[in-house]
Design a protein around this motif. Sequence first.
Motif, PDB file in Angstrom:
ATOM      1  N   LEU A 508      85.354  28.895  48.413  1.00  0.00           N
ATOM      2  CA  LEU A 508      84.371  27.925  48.901  1.00  0.00           C
ATOM      3  C   LEU A 508      84.759  27.323  50.242  1.00  0.00           C
ATOM      4  O   LEU A 508      83.991  26.563  50.830  1.00  0.00           O
ATOM      5  CB  LEU A 508      84.204  26.791  47.867  1.00  0.00           C
ATOM      6  N   GLN A 512      79.521  29.094  54.936  1.00  0.00           N
ATOM      7  CA  GLN A 512      78.480  29.714  54.117  1.00  0.00           C
ATOM      8  C   GLN A 512      79.064  29.975  52.738  1.00  0.00           C
ATOM      9  O   GLN A 512      79.565  31.058  52.443  1.00  0.00           O
ATOM     10  CB  GLN A 512      77.971  31.005  54.762  1.00  0.00           C
ATOM     11  N   ALA A 513      78.973  28.919  51.887  1.00  0.00           N
ATOM     12  CA  ALA A 513      79.560  29.042  50.553  1.00  0.00           C
ATOM     13  C   ALA A 513      78.735  30.013  49.716  1.00  0.00           C
ATOM     14  O   ALA A 513      77.508  30.057  49.819  1.00  0.00           O
ATOM     15  CB  ALA A 513      79.608  27.672  49.887  1.00  0.00           C
ATOM     16  N   PRO A 514      79.398  30.780  48.862  1.00  0.00           N
ATOM     17  CA  PRO A 514      78.673  31.747  48.027  1.00  0.00           C
ATOM     18  C   PRO A 514      77.843  31.036  46.965  1.00  0.00           C
ATOM     19  O   PRO A 514      78.114  29.890  46.593  1.00  0.00           O
ATOM     20  CB  PRO A 514      79.790  32.578  47.394  1.00  0.00           C
ATOM     21  N   SER A 515      76.851  31.728  46.461  1.00  0.00           N
ATOM     22  CA  SER A 515      76.035  31.189  45.373  1.00  0.00           C
ATOM     23  C   SER A 515      76.844  31.218  44.086  1.00  0.00           C
ATOM     24  O   SER A 515      77.899  31.875  43.993  1.00  0.00           O
ATOM     25  CB  SER A 515      74.767  32.006  45.208  1.00  0.00           C
ATOM     26  N   GLN A 545      77.628  19.525  44.801  1.00  0.00           N
ATOM     27  CA  GLN A 545      76.563  20.474  44.483  1.00  0.00           C
ATOM     28  C   GLN A 545      75.373  20.161  45.387  1.00  0.00           C
ATOM     29  O   GLN A 545      74.749  19.116  45.270  1.00  0.00           O
ATOM     30  CB  GLN A 545      76.161  20.361  43.012  1.00  0.00           C
ATOM     31  N   SER A 547      72.663  22.289  45.798  1.00  0.00           N
ATOM     32  CA  SER A 547      71.441  22.863  45.241  1.00  0.00           C
ATOM     33  C   SER A 547      71.781  23.375  43.843  1.00  0.00           C
ATOM     34  O   SER A 547      72.954  23.409  43.464  1.00  0.00           O
ATOM     35  CB  SER A 547      70.924  24.015  46.125  1.00  0.00           C
ATOM     36  N   LYS A 549      72.265  26.130  42.554  1.00  0.00           N
ATOM     37  CA  LYS A 549      73.170  27.278  42.428  1.00  0.00           C
ATOM     38  C   LYS A 549      74.211  27.349  43.540  1.00  0.00           C
ATOM     39  O   LYS A 549      74.771  28.407  43.809  1.00  0.00           O
ATOM     40  CB  LYS A 549      72.358  28.576  42.419  1.00  0.00           C
ATOM     41  N   ARG A 550      74.518  26.195  44.221  1.00  0.00           N
ATOM     42  CA  ARG A 550      75.489  26.287  45.315  1.00  0.00           C
ATOM     43  C   ARG A 550      76.334  25.012  45.385  1.00  0.00           C
ATOM     44  O   ARG A 550      75.820  23.890  45.296  1.00  0.00           O
ATOM     45  CB  ARG A 550      74.779  26.511  46.648  1.00  0.00           C
ATOM     46  N   TYR A 552      79.832  23.093  47.447  1.00  0.00           N
ATOM     47  CA  TYR A 552      80.628  23.059  48.682  1.00  0.00           C
ATOM     48  C   TYR A 552      81.842  22.166  48.479  1.00  0.00           C
ATOM     49  O   TYR A 552      81.838  21.241  47.644  1.00  0.00           O
ATOM     50  CB  TYR A 552      79.810  22.492  49.839  1.00  0.00           C
ATOM     51  N   ILE A 588      70.476  29.470  53.153  1.00  0.00           N
ATOM     52  CA  ILE A 588      71.536  28.482  52.926  1.00  0.00           C
ATOM     53  C   ILE A 588      71.402  27.336  53.930  1.00  0.00           C
ATOM     54  O   ILE A 588      71.646  26.167  53.595  1.00  0.00           O
ATOM     55  CB  ILE A 588      72.922  29.152  53.022  1.00  0.00           C
ATOM     56  N   GLU A 591      68.936  24.995  52.532  1.00  0.00           N
ATOM     57  CA  GLU A 591      69.527  24.219  51.430  1.00  0.00           C
ATOM     58  C   GLU A 591      70.385  23.072  51.979  1.00  0.00           C
ATOM     59  O   GLU A 591      70.335  21.932  51.476  1.00  0.00           O
ATOM     60  CB  GLU A 591      70.371  25.121  50.533  1.00  0.00           C
TER      61      GLU A 591
END
Length: 616
Positions: A508, A512-515, A545, A547, A549-550, A552, A588, A591
């Motif tokens: 993380l 651009q953190a992964p989903s 959090q 979103s 599903k994401r 950081y 992203i 988001e």
Amino acid sequence: MIVTLAGHVDHGKTSLVKALTGVDTDVLEDERRRGLTIDLGFAYQRQNGDVLGFIDVPGHHRFIHNMVAGVAAMQFALLVVSADDGPMPQTREHLQILTLTGVGRGLVALTKCDRASVERIEQAEAELRAFLQGTFLENAPIVRTSASTGTGIPELKQALWAAADTSPSSRAQGQFRLAVDRAFNIQGAGLVATGTVHSGTVRQGDEVHIFPGNQTARVRGLRAQEATADRAALGDRAAINLAGVGLDEVRRGCWLTATPTPSWRNFAVDLRILHDFPRPLKHWLPVHIYHATSHSTGRLALLDAGKALPGERRTVEIVTDEPLSARHGDHLVLRDHGLDRTLGGGRVLTDLKPSARRRDPARLAMIEAFKADDRSRIVADLLAQGPLAVDRLQNTLGLADDELKEALGGFELKMHEGEAMRQALWSDWRRIALDFAAQHQREHPAAPGFAPNRLPSTMPDRFQVPVLNELLSEKRLQLTAGTYHLPAHVAELPPQQKALFNRVRPRLDQDQAPSLGDLAKALQTPLAPLESGLKSLAQRGLLVQISPKRFYLPERLTAIAGQVATLANQEPLTVRRFRDHTGIGRNIAIELLEYFDRRGYTRRHGDARTVVGELK
């Protein structure tokens, strides 16, 4: 000096004014036809540049509301009693009303002496002396007069002018307030409102507000004591030419004020019940309430147990059916609705917020503070009880800006959003917050911190976050995932959560953190337990959090927020500019920007955004 005549019907008040000034104050056709004063009459006498103003009030009990409208505390009373009748029922009621409205100076005119024998005149004087015992006119001169023959008129004039020479000087204190007793149109000039100035000063060109309604108007011209003037001040009889309002907006009972007046209907009153009132006062008694030229029906609410007895002095709450522009120190006269007679009156202590708990100890303590005669003492007592709304205090006491500053100047205060409180109280709240943070850390070592609503109830809810944020700005506290804690506090992670954080942190640690799905595949971990674990880490402030599903790292979000601020300062920030500058994918990027919107860091305007706050 303004002189208010009072006395029983047909005791010669109007004739006496005419003998003193040459003016017949009965101007209404019905008054002249019936030989009876119905409404207020006005006349003036001048001498060496000074002015005596006379207000002739009706004596008949049916017009008592008009009588009350003519009385103000700063006026001088001329009690009129005919020699043939002596003191009569309305003589008593008028004297009571003069006393209840705060009038404290005056003299007595014994009229129609041409109709009475010497023996009857002497008897009437004796009756008067007995009648006046214990009143503010107890030692006042009694002047024998006859309007028909002129007997005693020169002596009465001399006594009135002597009283005017010794009138106590009064500064035009407070905000300007005038109680309107007449309003009319004059051809070529427009609307004119007349009345007595109860406080402050008004000048040509000033803006005033009309209560009720708080419409604004401009002072086009002024007359004081029936002469053109550049100002009118406390105690003056004034006629004010108003621009910007119509006759349908100004009438008797209105007030002209320097500032808008709240529409209060509840007032605490220091009530004096008349000794001769025939029965105890019950809670919720229907009453007529007279305040200067204003009148309303309403109810009298007792603030302590038991009936209020004749002759007592009680603190009561008055609940009016129509709003009144009453302020601290104003006088009210109350009449019993059923008996149609005056029951008492008194001084307004403060306006009140309606409450089902009228006898709440804190409410009663606040009311008690306003009983002090000294303004500084009132403020000191109120500050001792807690935060003080400054605007409301200024309105309740009717203070000009410099008077408000003086009233608050003797105290070491903390101001927050219009409320003043002692600096010591604010310091106590800071100490309470820090002590609670330390206690929470000892009792809950695994928790990241505490929510504001967990603080002790000794600190009012509306001040909890401001106190905590001040401690944040001084780095005495830190904020993690919406919870507050001491800077040195680090939540103790259970071994399983610590292991998960060590696994996800490297993946993380990028813009651009992964989903959540991509992270589960990379770690070869089932999606459901991974999502649950990441949410637990977010609750502890280790992740954010943005979103569904994401997630950081907080430090990554702070760095990205810095880039947003830099871009927004250069030109409008759009999704495309943000994407191109950071290299973050469009979805992203959206988001992230929507997360910043929700947190109050940015605000969207069409396709662009601006930075409007701090990232919290």
